[in-house]
Design an enzyme around this catalytic site. Structure first.
Site, short mmCIF file in Angstrom:
data_model
loop_
_atom_site.label_atom_id
_atom_site.label_comp_id
_atom_site.label_asym_id
_atom_site.label_seq_id
_atom_site.Cartn_x
_atom_site.Cartn_y
_atom_site.Cartn_z
N LYS A 297 -9.68 15.87 -15.65
CA LYS A 297 -8.25 15.48 -15.71
C LYS A 297 -8.08 14.41 -16.79
CE LYS A 297 -6.69 12.29 -12.68
NZ LYS A 297 -6.03 11.10 -13.26
N ASN A 298 -8.95 13.42 -16.80
CA ASN A 298 -8.77 12.27 -17.69
C ASN A 298 -9.16 12.54 -19.13
OD1 ASN A 298 -7.71 10.97 -15.54
ND2 ASN A 298 -9.43 9.56 -15.23
N ARG B 118 1.42 7.33 -14.79
CA ARG B 118 1.33 6.30 -15.82
C ARG B 118 0.60 6.77 -17.05
NH1 ARG B 118 2.31 5.45 -11.06
NH2 ARG B 118 4.06 4.05 -10.73
N CYS C 259 1.32 0.20 -10.10
CA CYS C 259 0.98 1.32 -9.20
C CYS C 259 0.03 0.78 -8.14
CB CYS C 259 0.33 2.46 -9.99
SG CYS C 259 -1.31 2.07 -10.55
N ARG D 101 -0.15 -2.07 -14.73
CA ARG D 101 -0.66 -1.20 -15.79
C ARG D 101 -0.04 -1.64 -17.13
NH1 ARG D 101 -2.91 3.25 -13.12
NH2 ARG D 101 -4.14 3.61 -15.00
N PRO D 102 -0.42 -2.85 -17.60
CA PRO D 102 0.18 -3.35 -18.84
C PRO D 102 -0.22 -2.49 -20.04
CG PRO D 102 -1.71 -4.68 -18.25
CD PRO D 102 -1.48 -3.73 -17.10
N ILE D 103 0.56 -2.57 -21.10
CA ILE D 103 0.19 -1.83 -22.32
C ILE D 103 0.19 -2.77 -23.53
CG2 ILE D 103 1.03 0.40 -21.47
CD1 ILE D 103 3.45 -0.07 -23.41
N ASP D 104 -0.05 -4.07 -23.26
CA ASP D 104 -0.04 -5.05 -24.36
C ASP D 104 -1.11 -4.76 -25.42
OD1 ASP D 104 -1.66 -5.77 -22.03
OD2 ASP D 104 -2.31 -7.48 -23.25
N ASP E 115 -13.41 4.28 -10.95
CA ASP E 115 -12.86 5.45 -10.25
C ASP E 115 -13.78 5.99 -9.16
OD1 ASP E 115 -11.19 6.88 -13.17
OD2 ASP E 115 -10.72 5.20 -11.86
N ILE F 198 -12.40 -4.10 -13.13
CA ILE F 198 -11.42 -3.40 -13.98
C ILE F 198 -10.01 -3.52 -13.41
CG2 ILE F 198 -10.84 -1.19 -15.07
CD1 ILE F 198 -13.53 -2.33 -15.97
N ARG G 287 -3.22 14.94 -6.94
CA ARG G 287 -3.05 14.54 -8.34
C ARG G 287 -4.33 14.74 -9.14
NH1 ARG G 287 -1.64 8.73 -9.14
NH2 ARG G 287 -1.98 9.49 -11.25
#
Ligand code: EPZ
Length: 426
Positions: free
Chosen positions: A22-23, A93, A117, A122-125, A308, A330, A400
């Site tokens: 999936k990832n 996300r 979540c 879930r920052p995207i900086d 995970d 993480i 999912r």
């Protein structure tokens, strides 16, 4: 909403083929936005997250179709809409991985900020830092980030953060750099196999990426990319989940389509606690026939122990001899499964980003609540080992990331029934 009723004290035995990752598939599907002409992606699993990504790419002007052989054909026909709407992004996300491809190919993107979540913020900086170094301009409007760029130019970019590297941040910056003018160096890049698979796909489309799989990736910009055929790698997290299923159920499972080199930290820990993992051609056999030993685990970026698989290992260590310690480096809040495992008799005690697990002889079935994708899988695994039956509610979380997991576990001897939660309430 569906629930699983998991009968306990079942030993799993048999053979199972691990699905495509999936990832790996999610950023590769987004990468198809960079191409002129169609791409055909093979071994994309049939999951709700994948369906969400298909819906998003369709809104972004691509024709996305499953072929008769199960592969997925993606061809961009219309580049006029580059808005990844909140309603789609909030469901997954990982949709953020369309940002780099849209920016590079179309010069603009409007993507809803992912928001938080079950496993934390879930920052995207770092995504933003990397793309701005390539020349992108960011602004925030109504919860969406609006990103524009006249022409992306190669740059030297440091992508490290307080929690190490970022997988999708690396995917976004690497993808964008493929069409930038000049050479980009990404320092502190994520080394996950899924990032390597994306780089392989982009190179097959004509990109010039090197160093993928190491913390330093170099990208020489090219004028354009051409769609191609690509098979995604096997899902190492699904493989790790089934390895734990064999161990927790005192069973023996042969896994096909597994790359053990992608799971060395996981296999190292399994062997350390007394689980047998024997490599076989294209896969491995996992068995457990003795009491498990305790261990300590700290999650880290690849090749360290994967976050995970943290929840699944917590369920396993709950029935080991002695005290184990898990530290989550993480996603420090990724512990929604702790309270649910405690409902099943696990002796777990959280102190911040660390959980102490005092091994117990027996878990006991109970009604529990699924939360994030991997925590939900951990509760199903705990149910296999528990005495009596366990009802896992809100299993849409599991759907999912795991295709028909109850059918596949039942083929190995599990007794899991999927029911509509309303049936349980009547
Ligand atoms: C990917 O998420 C995976 N998802 C996650 O798997 C996985 O847990 C995660 O990598 C870590 O391995 C997909 O690949 C679709 P990150 P990603 O950016 O890329 C912080 C699953 O269960 N960070 O590597 O979103 C972040 O908060 C999912 O399949 C920043 O601070 O994760 C986290 O603490 C769950 N700023 C750490 O870095 C940023 O700009 C690692 O996150 C980006 C990330």
């Amino acid at each position: 909403m569906d629930s699983f009723i998991v009968e306990g004290s079942t030993r799993l035995r048999g053979k199972i083929r691990i699905n495509g990752s999936k990832n790996a598939a999610l950023p590769i599907m987004a990468g198809a936005l960079l191409a002129n002409g169609p791409s055909v992606i093979e071994d994309v699993p049939n999951l709700s997250d994948i369906q969400h990504q298909m819906n998003l790419l369709t809104e972004l002007g691509a024709v996305v179709q499953r072929q008769s052989d199960g592969s997925m054909k993606i061809e961009v026909k219309d580049e006029s809409n580059s808005h990844a709407r909140y309603d789609l992004v909030r469901k997954m996300r990982a949709s953020i991985c369309v940002l780099g491809p849209l920016l590079a190919k179309r010069g603009e993107a409007r993507v809803s900020l992912p928001g938080g979540c079950a496993i934390g913020d879930r920052p995207i900086d770092i995504h933003q830092r990397g793309l701005e170094k390539l020349g992108a301009k960011f602004r925030l409007e109504g919860g969406d980030i609006i990103v524009t760029a006249q022409r992306l130019r190669g740059a030297d970019i440091f992508l490290g953060g307080n929690f190490g590297s970022t997988v999708l941040g690396t995917a976004n910056v690497m993808s964008a750099a493929t069409l930038a003018e000049g050479t980009t160096t990404i320092e502190s890049a994520a080394c996950e196999p899924e990032v390597v698979d994306l780089a392989e796909y982009l190179n097959a489309m004509g990109a010039r990426i090197s160093g993928h799989g190491t913390p330093r990736i170099t990208v020489e910009g090219v004028a354009d990319l051409k769609g191609c055929r690509h098979r995604v790698i096997c899902d190492r997290i699904e493989a790790g989940t089934f390895m734990v299923a064999a161990a927790i159920s005192n069973g023996e499972i042969e896994l096909e389509n597994v790359r053990l080199r992608d799971l060395m930290a996981t296999v190292d820990k399994l062997r350390a606690i007394g689980v047998i993992v024997d490599a076989s051609n294209g896969g491995c056999t996992v068995a457990r026939s003795q009491r498990l030993h305790a261990t300590t685990i700290t999650t880290q970026p690849h090749p360290g122990f994967p976050t995970d698989l943290q929840a699944q290992f917590m369920a396993l260590l709950a029935i080991a001899d002695g005290n184990s310690i898990i530290t989550e480096k993480i996603f420090p809040d990724r512990f929604l499964h702790v309270a649910e495992l405690a409902r099943m008799g696990a002796k777990v005690h959280r102190e911040g980003a660390t959980v102490i697990i005092e091994g117990t002889d027996q878990l006991v079935g109970a009604p529990v609540m699924a939360s994030d994708l991997r925590a939900s899988a951990a509760l199903v695994l705990a149910g296999l080992a528990a005495e009596g039956s366990t009802t896992v509610n809100r299993v849409y979380h599991i759907d999912r990331g795991y295709e028909r997991i109850e059918e596949r576990l039942n083929k190995l001897g599990a007794r899991i029934q999927r029911v509509d939660q309303r049936e349980l309430e009547n």
